[in-house]
Structures are given as C-alpha cells and as structure tokens.
Scaffold this active site. Structure first.
Site, PDB file in Angstrom:
ATOM      1  N   LEU A  11     -11.732 -30.919  53.761  1.00  0.00           N
ATOM      2  CA  LEU A  11     -12.497 -31.797  52.865  1.00  0.00           C
ATOM      3  C   LEU A  11     -13.866 -32.075  53.468  1.00  0.00           C
ATOM      4  O   LEU A  11     -14.363 -33.188  53.461  1.00  0.00           O
ATOM      5  CB  LEU A  11     -11.739 -33.110  52.613  1.00  0.00           C
ATOM      6  N   GLY A  16     -15.210 -31.230  49.872  1.00  0.00           N
ATOM      7  CA  GLY A  16     -15.554 -32.456  49.160  1.00  0.00           C
ATOM      8  C   GLY A  16     -16.210 -32.164  47.824  1.00  0.00           C
ATOM      9  O   GLY A  16     -15.912 -32.804  46.807  1.00  0.00           O
ATOM     10  N   LYS A 203     -21.239 -11.157  54.733  1.00  0.00           N
ATOM     11  CA  LYS A 203     -21.425 -11.155  53.283  1.00  0.00           C
ATOM     12  C   LYS A 203     -21.752  -9.755  52.764  1.00  0.00           C
ATOM     13  O   LYS A 203     -21.254  -9.329  51.715  1.00  0.00           O
ATOM     14  CB  LYS A 203     -22.527 -12.141  52.907  1.00  0.00           C
TER      15      LYS A 203
END
Length: 434
Positions: A11, A16, A203
């Site tokens: 979180l 979040g 990536k």
C-alpha cells in the site's frame, strides 16, 4: 453476479493509488467490468495516510493474501525480484489471477511465471509495469495486432528524462540535477537503476517481447547510462539540430533483434525529442499503421494505478472466458514465440556523434577523417569549436552515417591512439526515428 474479490499486496505509492481509484470509481469500474470489484484484504508494512482503509481486513504477511480462499485476484505492488517472485508463483499455484506493476519481476522471471500461469489457467496482467499510465502494452498487443512491428523506441524512465531536460534547458550539470531529482522524489537515494538504464532495460525487454513475439531476454539487453554526459554534449547536439534523450530501442532486422538502452541524439523536430521532464513516450513503427506515438505520465500514484485497475477490469471480463481463448501474455501464442536471436551491440547499426578533444595542429582533422574512411565510416557533418580552446585543445564534433558498432569501436580505438588527440573520444548514438 457476485463481486470479484481482490487482495492488494503493498500500500505504497501505487498500491495506495490503486485502492483509492477502486474506491472512488467503483460504480464506473463495475459498469465496465460487468460486475463489482471488492478489495477483500490488504497486505501492508505501514499505513498509507492517503488511504482510508477502514473496514478492510489487513495483514502484515503478503502470503496470507496469496493463500486466502476468498480472493480471486492478487495485485502485487511490493516490487523487487525475490519476495514478489515467490508471492506471484504462490498465488498462481493457488489458482488466483495476478495483476502486477513489477517490471523487474516480469523482465527477469516472466517466462517462468507465464508458463506456470498457462498451466494453471490463470491470467498475469502487467500493463502498469511499463510507462505508468500509458497503455502501451495493450496498444502493441491488441491495437496493433494486425501489424508487423519494425521497431519501437521509448523514453521510458522519467528520472533520466528529467535530468537531461534540465541540462538542456538550464545548462545545469548532471550531478546538480540528480541531487534535485532525489530531493523531489524522482530518483532514489541509490539512483543506479534509473541513471544507468537498468530500469529502462527492464521495460524495453517487455516491450520487445510483445512487439516481436520472442521470449523475455533481459540478460541480453545492452545497457548504457547517462552519467558521463556533459552539458557541452547537450549543447553541441542542440547546435547540430538534435536533442539527447536516454532511449530504449528495439529493432527487428534480418540478422536478429536489436535490444539496447543508451543516450541517443534525435532530430529536434521529432515529437519524441520534445518529451521533457518526467514524462514518458513510446514510438512504435508498424508496417500497416506507420509510426505512432504514445505519451503520458510514466509514473506516479494515480497514473500507474490507472493501468493496474485497467488490467483488473480485463481480468474480471475474462473470468468467464475459456483460458485458451484469452489474449496471450506476450501477444503471441506461447507455442508460436520466435527464436529470432538478440544481436550483440557490436552487430547493431547506428549513426554516431563523436566528440574528440584534439590539439590545434595542422593535419589533425585530416588524420581523423582518414581513420574513419579506412573503416568505411562516412562523415555526415563536422563542427570545430576554436572559441572553446583550452590548454591548446579544441573540441571536434563529428556526426557519422549509419555503420555497425564494431566499426565505430575500432575507429575510436585508433583515434584515441592518435598523436594530437587527448583523452577518451565521447560517443553517442544517433537515431532518426522516421
């Protein structure tokens, strides 16, 4: 239909943001997904003051989420290679779908994870692993599915892009801007992954696999950082009509796949050359669509959460779909992945920017030109800065035509051994991206 129950592991910033978006947009998300989505458990180390998790069951152990029989989807947002790897495999073993934003995990362990997911008939979704809020994985995997992808190039690390933008716009040094990036939270206390290109290589590995239908091969990606770039190089590039960007490039050639991350000169009039600050952009060239550019926030609480939730919606939509008819993890069916090799950097082709510190003596330029010519390297443009002479040395700036890396390496060795040339020759690759 009963709501789908999800467990969020982590979180922090992205976790979040994911919780808040799911709560704030619950009705809209349910309309898109076809059924409600309920956060049934959260695993966290510390409370996030930006989230009101009152009434939501919490645990300090992420494996409680993976083993919770009520949970249908595990959202992995803890990052890293080790615990996250174990968590995802445990969730898959327990028959749970997985959504993750962990590019390192997918780039390094993705082949194993996807094979296990296929065996268990579950989905592993990872849009948020690349370029934050930009849905570039879906664009390549689905929107451009009718194309043969020729190449892609991306500014896929906001920290490096922020540093280079500040160096160009304000004439600041690398070290000075890096300190500010750390103060602003754009760079970690140890910025190695960002400034040395490792984050971008994770990536790029993922994007290349989806674009070309090859297994994930992070260990074969060539990676070069931006720590050696100077303000002078940024200014010389500008004078030649270029911008320097830290670029990830994947290109399909007859010999194999180029997979490389490094500083790159791009013509200043290209759209991607004008992507500044912490923003990301990925340019994809397909044989049918031509060149397309995907631009947006590459990180941050809610932009990345946007991609996490979009993946979650896709998972929910697919829950009633035959596993064999779902969109493949890497765009191509697993038994159709190509064994096209990843080329070593020495076999890749590019044009080059060379900065040579030379003594202001007659004949030095002719010797430099001779060394390049003997190795089949043609000069596109040349610039000498006599006004910047220091200790009898002047910078000589050359831009070459496209050649193989091995040729330029050999030429640089000869140039650095040449009497009249002092210090290392600075080399930056040049891409036209057209």
């Amino acid at each position: 239909m009963k709501p789908v129950k999800v467990g969020i592991c982590g979180l922090g910033t992205v976790g979040g943001g994911t919780f808040n978006v799911l709560k704030r947009n619950a009705e809209e998300i349910a309309r898109r997904a076809g059924r409600g989505i309920e956060v049934a458990q959260i695993a966290l180390r510390s409370h996030n003051p930006q989230c009101d998790i009152t009434g939501t069951p919490i645990t300090n152990n992420v494996f409680d989420v993976a083993g919770n029989p009520e949970i249908d989807v595990v959202i992995e947002l803890i990052g890293g290679y080790t615990v996250a790897h174990e968590l995802v495999l445990k969730a898959i073993e327990n028959g749970k779908h997985v959504v993750t934003a962990n590019k390192a995990l997918i780039a390094v362990h993705g082949n194993e994870i996807f094979a296990k997911a296929r065996e268990k008939g579950v989905i592993v979704a990872f849009e948020a692993a690349v370029a934050g809020g930009i849905p570039v994985i879906k664009a390549i995997r689905e929107g451009l599915a009718g194309n043969r992808i020729n190449w892609l190039a991306g500014i896929i690390n906001g920290t490096g892009n922020f540093i280079l933008s500040e160096m160009r716009e304000k004439g600041r040094t690398f070290d000075d801007v890096l300190k500010e990036a750390q103060a602003l939270g754009y760079a970690e206390a140890d910025p190695t992954f960002d400034v040395e290109g490792i984050d971008a290589a994770h990536k790029l590995t993922i994007l290349a696999s989806i674009a070309f239908g090859i297994p994930l091969q992070f260990d074969k990606a060539y990676t070069e950082g931006i720590t050696k770039l100077t303000t002078a190089d940024v200014n010389y590039a500008e004078a030649l009509g270029y911008r320097i960007k830290h670029l990830g490039v994947a290109r399909s050639t007859e010999a194999g796949i180029e997979l490389r991350v490094h500083p790159t000169l791009i013509p200043a009039d290209r759209l991607i050359a004008n992507v500044n600050g912490v923003m990301n952009a990925v340019m994809v060239n397909g044989d049918a669509a031509g060149s397309t550019l995907f631009y947006g926030a590459g990180a941050g609480m809610e932009p990345t959460a946007s991609s996490v939730v979009a993946d979650l919606v896709d998972v929910v939509r697919a829950l009633t779909t035959d596993p064999e008819n779902r969109v493949p993890h890497l765009a191509f069916q697993p038994d159709s992945l190509s064994d096209h090799p990843i080329l070593p950097i020495e076999a890749c082709e590019s044009a080059y920017y060379l900065r040579i510190q030379a003594k202001d003596h007659p004949g030095v330029l002719a010797q430099v030109a001779s060394i390049l010519s003997e190795r089949g390297i043609n000069i596109e443009s040349i610039m000498q800065k006599e006004v910047e002479e220091h200790d009898g040395l002047i910078p000589m700036i050359l831009v070459t035509h496209r050649v193989r890396e091995a040729q330029i390496d050999e030429a640089i060795d000869a140039l650095e051994a040449l009497e009249g040339v002092v210090g290392n020759v600075v080399r930056i690759r040049v891409e036209q991206l057209a």
